[in-house]
Design a protein around this motif. Sequence first.
Motif, PDB file in Angstrom:
ATOM      1  N   LEU A 103       5.748  -1.491   7.896  1.00  0.00           N
ATOM      2  CA  LEU A 103       4.525  -2.258   7.613  1.00  0.00           C
ATOM      3  C   LEU A 103       3.691  -2.525   8.864  1.00  0.00           C
ATOM      4  O   LEU A 103       2.521  -2.868   8.777  1.00  0.00           O
ATOM      5  CB  LEU A 103       4.883  -3.592   6.947  1.00  0.00           C
ATOM      6  CG  LEU A 103       5.321  -3.542   5.486  1.00  0.00           C
ATOM      7  CD1 LEU A 103       5.462  -4.943   4.929  1.00  0.00           C
ATOM      8  CD2 LEU A 103       4.309  -2.757   4.632  1.00  0.00           C
ATOM      9  N   MET A 104       4.320  -2.351  10.039  1.00  0.00           N
ATOM     10  CA  MET A 104       3.585  -2.602  11.283  1.00  0.00           C
ATOM     11  C   MET A 104       2.617  -1.465  11.592  1.00  0.00           C
ATOM     12  O   MET A 104       1.780  -1.573  12.483  1.00  0.00           O
ATOM     13  CB  MET A 104       4.550  -2.754  12.455  1.00  0.00           C
ATOM     14  CG  MET A 104       5.465  -3.946  12.317  1.00  0.00           C
ATOM     15  SD  MET A 104       6.474  -4.084  13.788  1.00  0.00           S
ATOM     16  CE  MET A 104       7.612  -5.357  13.329  1.00  0.00           C
ATOM     17  N   THR A 105       2.775  -0.370  10.912  1.00  0.00           N
ATOM     18  CA  THR A 105       1.884   0.763  11.183  1.00  0.00           C
ATOM     19  C   THR A 105       1.341   1.351   9.877  1.00  0.00           C
ATOM     20  O   THR A 105       0.873   2.483   9.864  1.00  0.00           O
ATOM     21  CB  THR A 105       2.646   1.870  11.960  1.00  0.00           C
ATOM     22  OG1 THR A 105       3.849   2.154  11.258  1.00  0.00           O
ATOM     23  CG2 THR A 105       2.977   1.456  13.369  1.00  0.00           C
ATOM     24  N   SER A 106       1.405   0.568   8.797  1.00  0.00           N
ATOM     25  CA  SER A 106       0.927   1.134   7.516  1.00  0.00           C
ATOM     26  C   SER A 106      -0.544   0.769   7.291  1.00  0.00           C
ATOM     27  O   SER A 106      -1.381   1.043   8.129  1.00  0.00           O
ATOM     28  CB  SER A 106       1.806   0.637   6.373  1.00  0.00           C
ATOM     29  OG  SER A 106       1.686  -0.772   6.272  1.00  0.00           O
ATOM     30  N   SER A 107      -0.859   0.127   6.161  1.00  0.00           N
ATOM     31  CA  SER A 107      -2.255  -0.249   5.930  1.00  0.00           C
ATOM     32  C   SER A 107      -2.354  -1.768   5.908  1.00  0.00           C
ATOM     33  O   SER A 107      -1.375  -2.470   5.641  1.00  0.00           O
ATOM     34  CB  SER A 107      -2.731   0.309   4.586  1.00  0.00           C
ATOM     35  OG  SER A 107      -2.149  -0.447   3.535  1.00  0.00           O
ATOM     36  N   SER A 108      -3.554  -2.289   6.187  1.00  0.00           N
ATOM     37  CA  SER A 108      -3.701  -3.739   6.270  1.00  0.00           C
ATOM     38  C   SER A 108      -3.440  -4.390   4.913  1.00  0.00           C
ATOM     39  O   SER A 108      -2.876  -5.475   4.849  1.00  0.00           O
ATOM     40  CB  SER A 108      -5.090  -4.091   6.786  1.00  0.00           C
ATOM     41  OG  SER A 108      -6.061  -3.572   5.923  1.00  0.00           O
ATOM     42  N   ASN A 109      -3.812  -3.731   3.823  1.00  0.00           N
ATOM     43  CA  ASN A 109      -3.561  -4.316   2.502  1.00  0.00           C
ATOM     44  C   ASN A 109      -2.082  -4.517   2.271  1.00  0.00           C
ATOM     45  O   ASN A 109      -1.647  -5.576   1.823  1.00  0.00           O
ATOM     46  CB  ASN A 109      -4.117  -3.411   1.392  1.00  0.00           C
ATOM     47  CG  ASN A 109      -5.627  -3.533   1.329  1.00  0.00           C
ATOM     48  OD1 ASN A 109      -6.199  -4.456   1.897  1.00  0.00           O
ATOM     49  ND2 ASN A 109      -6.278  -2.572   0.670  1.00  0.00           N
ATOM     50  N   GLU A 110      -1.304  -3.493   2.616  1.00  0.00           N
ATOM     51  CA  GLU A 110       0.149  -3.599   2.430  1.00  0.00           C
ATOM     52  C   GLU A 110       0.718  -4.754   3.250  1.00  0.00           C
ATOM     53  O   GLU A 110       1.522  -5.543   2.765  1.00  0.00           O
ATOM     54  CB  GLU A 110       0.830  -2.305   2.877  1.00  0.00           C
ATOM     55  CG  GLU A 110       1.012  -1.292   1.756  1.00  0.00           C
ATOM     56  CD  GLU A 110       1.761  -0.079   2.275  1.00  0.00           C
ATOM     57  OE1 GLU A 110       2.993  -0.054   2.200  1.00  0.00           O
ATOM     58  OE2 GLU A 110       1.071   0.833   2.795  1.00  0.00           O
ATOM     59  N   LEU A 111       0.266  -4.844   4.524  1.00  0.00           N
ATOM     60  CA  LEU A 111       0.786  -5.894   5.397  1.00  0.00           C
ATOM     61  C   LEU A 111       0.418  -7.278   4.854  1.00  0.00           C
ATOM     62  O   LEU A 111       1.273  -8.158   4.718  1.00  0.00           O
ATOM     63  CB  LEU A 111       0.242  -5.730   6.822  1.00  0.00           C
ATOM     64  CG  LEU A 111       0.678  -6.828   7.790  1.00  0.00           C
ATOM     65  CD1 LEU A 111       2.173  -6.747   8.089  1.00  0.00           C
ATOM     66  CD2 LEU A 111      -0.088  -6.761   9.118  1.00  0.00           C
ATOM     67  N   PHE A 112      -0.860  -7.463   4.510  1.00  0.00           N
ATOM     68  CA  PHE A 112      -1.292  -8.796   4.076  1.00  0.00           C
ATOM     69  C   PHE A 112      -0.731  -9.164   2.704  1.00  0.00           C
ATOM     70  O   PHE A 112      -0.452 -10.338   2.452  1.00  0.00           O
ATOM     71  CB  PHE A 112      -2.816  -8.925   4.134  1.00  0.00           C
ATOM     72  CG  PHE A 112      -3.274  -9.226   5.537  1.00  0.00           C
ATOM     73  CD1 PHE A 112      -3.277 -10.520   6.011  1.00  0.00           C
ATOM     74  CD2 PHE A 112      -3.659  -8.208   6.396  1.00  0.00           C
ATOM     75  CE1 PHE A 112      -3.655 -10.814   7.308  1.00  0.00           C
ATOM     76  CE2 PHE A 112      -4.042  -8.485   7.704  1.00  0.00           C
ATOM     77  CZ  PHE A 112      -4.041  -9.789   8.168  1.00  0.00           C
TER      78      PHE A 112
END
Length: 466
Positions: A103-112
């Motif tokens: 998740l540290m390098t995926s997409s911002s939607n996934e992280l948030f």
Amino acid sequence: MEKAVSIVKDFKEQCETPLGKLREVADAMNFEMHAGLDSEAASSMLKMLITYVHKLPTGDEKGLFYALDLGGTNIRALRVHLGGKEKGIVRIESEKVSIPPHLMTSSSNELFDFIATSLAKFVSSEPQEFHPPHGRQRELGFTFSFPVRQTSIVSGTLIKWTKSFDIEDLVGEDVVRKLTKSMAKIGLNMRVAALVNDTVGTLARARFSNHDVIVGVVFGTGTNAAYVEHAHAIPKWHGLVPKSGEMVINTEWGDFCSIHLPLTEYDQALDAESINPGEQIFEKVISGMYLGDIVRRALLKMAEEANFFGDTIPPKLAIPFILKAYEMAAMNHDTSSDLKVVGNRLRDIFEIHNTSLIVRKIVVELCDIVVIRAARLAAAGIFGLLKKTGRDTVKVVEQQRPVIALDGGLFEQYPKFRTCLESTLKELLRIEAAETIVIEHSQDGSGVGAALLAASHSQYLGVEDH
Ligand code: GLC
């Protein structure tokens, strides 16, 4: 063994930080701080970010506030009960969730979405009696520990990622808007009342209990400092002068670099292979994310060029970031006569078995070299910041004793780092001034401080408490 010893000797010499060098580092830091306050130019090395925090906690804050701390390898959610002057911080409840590395390098939607879901889970344990009354929102201090260009206390766009995060689509986006959207998606009744850096949280947490705190510093996965500046000393600030006349500045000193920094071939290679080459150089020689890897690189060279671990090169030595700072600390503080801890760690981490005492001693020496350089440079950074605030000599120190609040895993869990930092700072300050500077630990600063700032920026201020 001779060759290995000579590699260590060379490394040690290159890492030396005599006081004269540290003073030069501090002067360069002071200079760059002035330059960063002058203009928003992209060429400024230090961003000296305006935080929109001009009223720090007073100790009067009351009510129930949440905090969400994002910045290292974990997310922390906190629920903080504040009881005002009389009762202070009544209770802190918290929950830690480790961030899945992808998740540290995926997409911002996934992280948030992940963050909002973890927060909602934590909120669901809120006792009934603390549920907000109808029509009222819970309030959150959001600690987002990356460089953010703020446009208010509740908005700001990510300038760039640091540490191990790298999600391109968030750069230039408003992080509060993103979080708010993800919270709304799952129906979480919560409003961000303050967006803060962890250093600002550290400062705020310490200020809650002690009015003399003027600086907040974090030595954790990364490193950074924030301090209280006079609004009129910020040429790039064109807004109204706040009532307090002050503004907290997030220096983002991790990005500092100077020809005076003692950098070695290992630092250069680490930087070149990092996700942000050429950036965060000060951070890369000081902070918890990197220290172990500098040691690993030196060990690898010794294995390759001096058969330090025998005829073969242990394959695990080639894995970046496999040696964590807390493991390095465990080896560095091994007091057993046969350095048993060192032997066990070499076996468990690198699969290097049956090491001799001399090998173990050399490993400890490498840890010493790396951590002492880090701590002494960290002290030089603080000294440079004190110069900026005019607190480096006794002449300008008023009656009060300025307090520096520190927090972060490296500071907390690496005693050698901490003691060396403190003694070096004393060396740097002139004797008289040294007595007037106080260092204190801002326990849990990045999380609790954000909740306190949410309280002092609450939309319900002045409205009767529930
Ligand atoms: C990095 C971030 C900074 C943060 C520091 C400590 O340097 O850029 O914002 O304060 O790490 O977590």
